[in-house]
Every structure is written in structure tokens, then in C-alpha cells.
Scaffold this motif. Structure first.
Motif, short mmCIF file in Angstrom:
data_model
loop_
_atom_site.label_atom_id
_atom_site.label_comp_id
_atom_site.label_asym_id
_atom_site.label_seq_id
_atom_site.Cartn_x
_atom_site.Cartn_y
_atom_site.Cartn_z
N ALA A 1 0.83 -1.21 0.00
CA ALA A 1 0.00 0.00 0.00
C ALA A 1 0.86 1.26 0.00
N LYS A 2 1.89 1.28 0.83
CA LYS A 2 2.76 2.46 0.90
C LYS A 2 3.54 2.66 -0.38
N ARG A 3 4.02 1.57 -0.96
CA ARG A 3 4.78 1.70 -2.21
C ARG A 3 3.88 2.13 -3.35
N TYR A 4 2.65 1.61 -3.42
CA TYR A 4 1.72 2.04 -4.46
C TYR A 4 1.44 3.54 -4.35
N ALA A 5 1.26 4.02 -3.13
CA ALA A 5 1.02 5.45 -2.94
C ALA A 5 2.23 6.27 -3.40
N GLN A 6 3.42 5.78 -3.13
CA GLN A 6 4.63 6.46 -3.58
C GLN A 6 4.69 6.52 -5.10
N GLU A 7 4.12 5.50 -5.74
CA GLU A 7 4.13 5.44 -7.21
C GLU A 7 2.94 6.17 -7.83
N GLY A 8 2.16 6.88 -7.02
CA GLY A 8 1.12 7.75 -7.54
C GLY A 8 -0.29 7.20 -7.49
N ALA A 9 -0.49 6.00 -6.97
CA ALA A 9 -1.83 5.42 -6.91
C ALA A 9 -2.62 5.98 -5.73
N LYS A 10 -3.94 6.02 -5.90
CA LYS A 10 -4.85 6.26 -4.78
C LYS A 10 -5.18 4.88 -4.20
N VAL A 11 -4.90 4.69 -2.93
CA VAL A 11 -4.94 3.35 -2.35
C VAL A 11 -6.10 3.20 -1.38
N ALA A 12 -6.95 2.22 -1.65
CA ALA A 12 -8.03 1.84 -0.74
C ALA A 12 -7.56 0.62 0.04
N ILE A 13 -7.38 0.80 1.33
CA ILE A 13 -6.89 -0.29 2.18
C ILE A 13 -8.08 -0.98 2.83
N PHE A 14 -8.25 -2.25 2.49
CA PHE A 14 -9.32 -3.06 3.08
C PHE A 14 -8.74 -3.86 4.23
N ASN A 15 -9.42 -3.79 5.36
CA ASN A 15 -8.94 -4.53 6.52
C ASN A 15 -10.10 -4.82 7.45
N ARG A 16 -10.07 -5.95 8.09
CA ARG A 16 -11.13 -6.28 9.05
C ARG A 16 -11.17 -5.25 10.16
N ASN A 17 -10.00 -4.78 10.57
CA ASN A 17 -9.89 -3.75 11.59
C ASN A 17 -9.54 -2.42 10.91
N ALA A 18 -10.55 -1.59 10.68
CA ALA A 18 -10.33 -0.34 9.96
C ALA A 18 -9.44 0.62 10.73
N ALA A 19 -9.47 0.53 12.07
CA ALA A 19 -8.64 1.43 12.87
C ALA A 19 -7.15 1.18 12.62
N LYS A 20 -6.77 -0.10 12.49
CA LYS A 20 -5.37 -0.43 12.20
C LYS A 20 -4.98 0.06 10.81
N ALA A 21 -5.90 -0.10 9.87
CA ALA A 21 -5.63 0.39 8.52
C ALA A 21 -5.50 1.91 8.50
N ASN B 1 -4.09 3.76 10.57
CA ASN B 1 -2.72 4.15 10.93
C ASN B 1 -1.81 4.15 9.70
N VAL B 2 -2.02 3.19 8.81
CA VAL B 2 -1.24 3.16 7.57
C VAL B 2 -1.62 4.33 6.69
N VAL B 3 -2.91 4.65 6.64
CA VAL B 3 -3.37 5.81 5.87
C VAL B 3 -2.69 7.08 6.36
N LYS B 4 -2.56 7.23 7.66
CA LYS B 4 -1.89 8.41 8.21
C LYS B 4 -0.46 8.51 7.72
N ASP B 5 0.23 7.38 7.71
CA ASP B 5 1.62 7.38 7.22
C ASP B 5 1.68 7.76 5.75
N ILE B 6 0.75 7.25 4.96
CA ILE B 6 0.75 7.53 3.53
C ILE B 6 0.46 9.00 3.27
N THR B 7 -0.55 9.54 3.92
CA THR B 7 -0.91 10.94 3.70
C THR B 7 0.18 11.88 4.21
N ALA B 8 0.84 11.49 5.31
CA ALA B 8 1.93 12.32 5.83
C ALA B 8 3.09 12.39 4.85
N ALA B 9 3.23 11.33 4.04
CA ALA B 9 4.29 11.30 3.04
C ALA B 9 3.86 11.91 1.72
#
Length: 251
Positions: free
Chosen positions: A22-42, A44-52
């Protein structure tokens, strides 16, 4: 950037291989939809991606449920537009030696590793058809090609993913939809952390075939392969399995 303007779904994207992809795809210009059973954990990854400086959003999805899959794909479509790339990464791994295997463990691995993968592929087909094509990358396993003691059901499900990939590649190629899989070797992820910490026999077998201790890989080492298969550079690769395994399959 190789995926500029693309919309990608990555399942199980809150940790391990899914997070790295997910992080590498975002670096390569994709808009990333992260699917996860626990959305709260996902999230956190969204925060990292948007911060970058990337673009991502988290969506709660239990991929063992077809209705949950359809709802999550619809929500991702509403947020980012039609889907271009699907990475079926979410998986369930339970060591279940024959004679000790319970029905619930079998059901969980079948539902997540096969049923969920198939219905996610089906859910994005309308998007791909509207866009004139798309990419599906199924994260299989070295265990989809070779056996491993104590993991019969898991190996069977990953073998099924390998054949599902080949069949869908043939069925969908005339619609300009490319389907391939990646077979990871031993990566250090939360999915296997418990076994790495407590199961000496598990580690002995893994280390023996990997060529010695310390040969375990980091999730970031797989992300480039997922970018390649999603990119135009892989336009004629269909139904293939790319092993990222430090030579396990060649053993």
C-alpha cells in the motif's frame, strides 16, 4: 511514477506485506483503498501515507463475507472512482496438523484464502470493464507450490489461489484484464510472529530450507514486485506466479 492516477485496492493492508505494498503504491502515484477487518489499524497506515504526500483511505471489510466485499468495493469506488488494480493480500495461516485440525480453522482459511479472493475478483469486474481493463495480483505463497508439514489446509488453499490465478488469466485476458500472483517466501510479518517466537521446530525447518538463520525477508522487499506486475511493463504477463522467496522454490 509508475502508477500515477490509478486506483488500487489492497486487502489486509494494515500490516506486513499489505502495508508495504500500500505504501509503495502510494509512492508510485496510486490512490490506495486499504481493506482490513480492523479499519482502525488500517487508518494508521493511511496516516503514514498521507503524511508522506500520498492518497489513501481505510475501509472495514471482512473478506469472508460477500456482502462486506461488495459494500467495501462500492465505498472505495465512491471515494476514488473506478478501480484499476486489486491486490488480494489478506490471508489466514493456521498451523493445523492432521489429526488435530478443527472445522473452524478449515472454514477460516477456506473463506479468507479462496472464497474472499474469488469474490473480490468478481466485485471489481464492472470497474475494469468500464475502464477497458485492469490488474489483479493475488498474493499466494511458496506453500502454493510445495508442501510444508503441519500446514496441509493452508497449502491447499494457496495451491487453489495459484490455479485460480491461471484460470482467471485465461478467462479475462480478452477483456484486457491481467491476472498474476506473487508467491512470497518467509517474510517477517505479524501473521507468523507467534510461530517465529515460540515454535523451534517451525524455525528449524524454515531455516534449513532457506539456507541458514537470518534469511527471513522484510515486507518492503516484495513491494517492488507488486509495482512491476501492476505496471505497463508487465503488459504481456498473464497467469504467472512470481516467486519472491530467496530461492525456496528452487530448493
Amino acid at each position: 511514477m509508475q502508477l500515477e492516477g490509478k486506483v488500487a485496492i489492497v486487502t489486509g493492508g494494515s500490516q506486513g506485506i499489505g502495508e508495504a505494498v500500500a505504501k509503495r503504491y502510494a509512492q508510485e502515484g496510486a490512490k490506495v483503498a486499504i481493506f482490513n477487518r480492523n479499519a482502525a489499524k488500517a487508518a494508521n497506515v493511511v496516516k503514514d501515507i498521507t503524511a508522506a504526500g500520498g492518497t489513501a483511505a481505510a475501509f472495514a471489510c471482512d473478506i469472508s463475507s460477500v456482502s462486506a466485499i461488495d459494500n467495501a468495493v462500492g465505498a472505495a469506488r465512491d471515494r476514488f472512482g473506478d478501480i484499476d488494480i486489486l491486490v488480494n493480500n489478506a490471508g489466514a495461516y493456521l498451523m493445523t496438523p492432521i489429526g488435530e485440525t478443527e472445522e473452524a480453522a478449515v472454514d477460516q482459511m477456506l473463506d479468507v484464502n479462496i472464497k474472499g479472493v474469488f469474490f473480490l475478483c468478481q466485485a471489481v469486474l464492472p470497474d475494469f470493464d468500464r475502464k477497458g481493463g485492469g490488474v489483479i495480483i493475488n498474493i499466494s505463497s511458496i506453500f502454493g507450490n510445495t508442501g510444508f508439514p503441519g500446514s496441509a489446509i493452508y497449502c491447499a488453499t494457496k495451491g487453489a489461489v495459484t490455479l485460480l490465478t491461471k484460470t482467471l488469466a485465461l478467462e479475462l485476458r480478452d477483456r484486457n484484464i491481467r491476472v498474476n500472483s506473487i508467491a512470497p517466501g518467509w517474510f517477517e510479518t505479524p501473521l507468523n510472529a507467534g510461530y517465529r517466537a515460540t515454535d523451534e521446530e517451525f524455525m528449524r525447518r524454515a531455516d534449513e530450507r532457506f539456507g541458514g538463520k537470518g534469511a527471513w525477508m522484510k515486507p518492503e522487499e516484495l513491494a517492488g514486485s507488486a509495482v512491476f506486475l501492476a505496471s505497463a511493463d508487465a503488459s504481456s504477463i498473464m497467469g504467472a506466479t512470481l516467486f519472491v522467496d530467496r530461492g525456496w522454490a528452487a530448493y
